[in-house]
Design a protein around this motif. Structure first.
Motif, short mmCIF file in Angstrom:
data_model
loop_
_atom_site.label_atom_id
_atom_site.label_comp_id
_atom_site.label_asym_id
_atom_site.label_seq_id
_atom_site.Cartn_x
_atom_site.Cartn_y
_atom_site.Cartn_z
N TYR A 1 68.26 35.24 80.15
CA TYR A 1 67.65 34.20 79.33
C TYR A 1 66.38 34.75 78.71
O TYR A 1 65.73 35.63 79.26
CB TYR A 1 67.29 32.98 80.19
CG TYR A 1 68.47 32.07 80.46
CD1 TYR A 1 68.47 30.76 79.99
CD2 TYR A 1 69.56 32.51 81.19
CE1 TYR A 1 69.53 29.91 80.24
CE2 TYR A 1 70.64 31.67 81.45
CZ TYR A 1 70.61 30.37 80.97
OH TYR A 1 71.67 29.54 81.21
N GLN A 2 66.03 34.18 77.57
CA GLN A 2 64.76 34.47 76.92
C GLN A 2 64.16 33.13 76.52
O GLN A 2 64.84 32.32 75.87
CB GLN A 2 64.95 35.34 75.68
CG GLN A 2 63.62 35.64 75.00
CD GLN A 2 63.76 36.05 73.55
OE1 GLN A 2 64.68 35.63 72.87
NE2 GLN A 2 62.85 36.86 73.09
N ASP B 1 71.32 30.58 66.50
CA ASP B 1 72.15 29.60 67.22
C ASP B 1 73.52 30.17 67.57
O ASP B 1 74.34 29.46 68.14
CB ASP B 1 72.34 28.35 66.38
CG ASP B 1 71.04 27.56 66.23
OD1 ASP B 1 70.17 27.71 67.12
OD2 ASP B 1 70.90 26.81 65.25
N ARG C 1 72.62 36.62 71.71
CA ARG C 1 72.23 35.50 70.85
C ARG C 1 71.58 36.01 69.58
O ARG C 1 70.71 36.88 69.60
CB ARG C 1 71.25 34.57 71.58
CG ARG C 1 70.82 33.38 70.70
CD ARG C 1 69.90 32.43 71.43
NE ARG C 1 70.56 31.72 72.50
CZ ARG C 1 71.32 30.63 72.30
NH1 ARG C 1 71.53 30.17 71.10
NH2 ARG C 1 71.88 30.03 73.34
N PRO D 1 77.96 28.05 71.97
CA PRO D 1 77.09 28.92 72.75
C PRO D 1 77.78 29.74 73.81
O PRO D 1 77.40 30.85 74.08
CB PRO D 1 76.09 27.94 73.38
CG PRO D 1 76.06 26.80 72.44
CD PRO D 1 77.46 26.69 71.89
N ASP D 2 78.82 29.23 74.44
CA ASP D 2 79.50 29.99 75.47
C ASP D 2 80.91 30.35 75.01
O ASP D 2 81.86 30.25 75.78
CB ASP D 2 79.57 29.19 76.78
CG ASP D 2 78.95 29.94 77.93
OD1 ASP D 2 78.62 31.12 77.76
OD2 ASP D 2 78.81 29.34 79.00
N GLY E 1 63.72 30.47 78.11
CA GLY E 1 64.46 29.32 78.59
C GLY E 1 65.82 29.09 77.97
O GLY E 1 66.48 28.11 78.28
N LYS E 2 66.26 29.98 77.08
CA LYS E 2 67.57 29.85 76.43
C LYS E 2 68.45 31.03 76.78
O LYS E 2 67.99 32.16 76.87
CB LYS E 2 67.43 29.81 74.90
CG LYS E 2 66.85 28.53 74.35
CD LYS E 2 66.76 28.59 72.86
CE LYS E 2 68.04 28.04 72.25
NZ LYS E 2 67.94 27.88 70.80
N ALA E 3 69.75 30.74 76.96
CA ALA E 3 70.70 31.82 77.21
C ALA E 3 70.56 32.84 76.08
O ALA E 3 70.55 32.48 74.90
CB ALA E 3 72.12 31.28 77.27
N PHE E 4 70.44 34.11 76.44
CA PHE E 4 70.20 35.15 75.44
C PHE E 4 71.31 36.19 75.41
O PHE E 4 71.70 36.64 74.34
CB PHE E 4 68.86 35.82 75.73
CG PHE E 4 68.43 36.81 74.70
CD1 PHE E 4 68.08 36.41 73.41
CD2 PHE E 4 68.36 38.16 75.00
CE1 PHE E 4 67.69 37.33 72.45
CE2 PHE E 4 67.96 39.09 74.05
CZ PHE E 4 67.62 38.67 72.77
#
Length: 123
Positions: free
Chosen positions: A72-73, A96, A93, A29-30, A75-78
């Protein structure tokens, strides 16, 4: 070629073309990759160069800027931004994964904002 094969090929520095920005997918993710090693998140000076783009992103319904340049969108990093000696990049994003886009030229920034609009389902 499946998605994990594509990510391996596109993340491989041996396949990098000098002087050409790389768009790649990562399952981390990062992810912080570039042909020269790690790529750090964009700092304040780099984000200053993207202020107009940040303004446009802040106007889009459904995005929340948790810290400057990190959105974020639901609640998730977007999306977020990176910098390295080859320039500025945005990670967006896609399910996944994150896809990296160069955002150095005005046209690249406008295209990126449009990609974000489409990813959010806005026309």
């Amino acid at each position: 070629m499946n998605l994990s094969d594509k990510a391996r090929v596109e993340n491989d520095p041996q396949r990098a073309i000098p002087g050409r920005p790389q768009t790649f997918l990562s399952q981390v993710p990062d992810a912080q990759f570039s042909a020269g090693g790690t790529m750090k998140h964009a700092g304040s000076t780099a984000l200053d160069q993207l202020e107009r783009t940040l303004h446009d992103l802040r106007e889009l319904p459904g995005l929340k800027e948790k810290s400057r340049g990190v959105f974020y969108q639901a609640g998730k990093a977007f999306l977020h931004f990176h910098e390295d000696p080859t320039g500025l990049y945005a990670d967006l994003r896609r399910g996944d994964l994150f896809e990296r886009f160069p955002v150095n030229a005005v046209t690249e920034r406008a295209e990126f904002v449009e990609r974000v609009r489409l990813a959010l389902g806005h026309r």
